[in-house]
Design an enzyme around this catalytic site. Sequence first.
Site, mmCIF file in Angstrom:
data_model
loop_
_atom_site.group_PDB
_atom_site.id
_atom_site.type_symbol
_atom_site.label_atom_id
_atom_site.label_comp_id
_atom_site.label_asym_id
_atom_site.label_seq_id
_atom_site.Cartn_x
_atom_site.Cartn_y
_atom_site.Cartn_z
ATOM 1 N N GLU A 65 43.573 -2.739 -66.363
ATOM 2 C CA GLU A 65 43.646 -3.430 -64.816
ATOM 3 C C GLU A 65 42.328 -2.793 -64.452
ATOM 4 O O GLU A 65 41.458 -2.154 -64.957
ATOM 5 C CB GLU A 65 44.660 -2.725 -64.057
ATOM 6 N N ASN A 66 41.969 -3.377 -63.239
ATOM 7 C CA ASN A 66 40.428 -3.171 -62.547
ATOM 8 C C ASN A 66 40.589 -3.236 -61.036
ATOM 9 O O ASN A 66 41.770 -3.755 -60.550
ATOM 10 C CB ASN A 66 39.686 -4.193 -62.867
ATOM 11 N N GLU A 76 48.469 -8.829 -74.020
ATOM 12 C CA GLU A 76 48.408 -9.919 -75.244
ATOM 13 C C GLU A 76 47.055 -10.459 -75.241
ATOM 14 O O GLU A 76 46.558 -10.369 -76.628
ATOM 15 C CB GLU A 76 49.292 -10.950 -74.685
ATOM 16 N N CYS A 112 48.627 -15.805 -70.869
ATOM 17 C CA CYS A 112 48.627 -15.234 -72.206
ATOM 18 C C CYS A 112 49.303 -16.215 -73.248
ATOM 19 O O CYS A 112 48.620 -16.363 -74.499
ATOM 20 C CB CYS A 112 49.340 -14.093 -72.057
HETATM 21 O O1 DUR Z 1 52.409 -10.786 -69.736
HETATM 22 C C1 DUR Z 1 52.037 -10.117 -69.245
HETATM 23 C C2 DUR Z 1 52.079 -9.902 -67.608
HETATM 24 C C3 DUR Z 1 51.611 -8.904 -67.121
HETATM 25 N N1 DUR Z 1 50.911 -8.012 -67.707
HETATM 26 C C4 DUR Z 1 50.252 -6.898 -66.929
HETATM 27 C C5 DUR Z 1 49.047 -7.483 -66.133
HETATM 28 C C6 DUR Z 1 49.055 -6.551 -65.112
HETATM 29 O O2 DUR Z 1 48.071 -5.456 -65.581
HETATM 30 C C7 DUR Z 1 50.358 -5.727 -65.047
HETATM 31 C C8 DUR Z 1 51.263 -6.496 -63.884
HETATM 32 O O3 DUR Z 1 51.301 -7.700 -63.663
HETATM 33 O O4 DUR Z 1 51.073 -6.221 -66.340
HETATM 34 C C9 DUR Z 1 50.783 -8.043 -69.182
HETATM 35 O O5 DUR Z 1 49.831 -7.197 -69.595
HETATM 36 N N2 DUR Z 1 51.026 -9.297 -69.762
#
Ligand code: DUR
Length: 177
Positions: A65-66, A76, A112
């Site tokens: 995240e950011n 993914e 994704c």
């Molecule tokens: O298919 C997904 C859906 C969400 N997230 C992450 C994005 C964000 O960091 C957190 C909440 O949405 O989950 C994923 O990695 N994959």
Amino acid sequence: MSSHTKGHARHDTALIHGLSGSEVQTLSETCIEAKGRAYCPYSNFRVGCSLLLTNGTIVQGANVENAAYPVGTCAERVTIGTAVVQGARKGDIRAIAVATDISPPASPCGMCRQFIREFCELNMPVFMYDKEGKSTIMTLEQLLPMSFGPEKLLSTDEIANGGRDDLARSTSELGNA
Ligand SMILES: O=c1ccn([C@H]2C[C@H](O)[C@@H](CO)O2)c(=O)[nH]1
């Protein structure tokens, strides 16, 4: 065979979408382990991902995240991007596994699914692990029906000829989409 089974209970000779029990076991362990490496201070929603490549290699990733929220990247895409820069291309990915802390398990987001579509066959299995380590399995085609992929784009010849009008080809592509 049930598509909702505990990852650890498989007999080693069982084939799930062409994968051995031990390959499925490895996918489950590696995506759950990858979940522990998520950088998700804003959502606190951990997502781990692992890929099984045709050469037997496992590639792992997690969401990153950011502080500028939309800049964050899903597990993914981090994982497939990592595999691609290591040289993997379409045909090299046998399966993808995703782990979260919820039940029933989360499935890959729409962006994704499209990202996966670029590099994976439509019949590739997507294993989704819930907080207990139980999995649901769907193919990419089930998650993303009638999908758009690189083969849909027009060649320079087709552009020069005003598009693609081969009805037989478009019909069969639709059937396989
Ligand atoms: O298919 C997904 C859906 C969400 N997230 C992450 C994005 C964000 O960091 C957190 C909440 O949405 O989950 C994923 O990695 N994959």
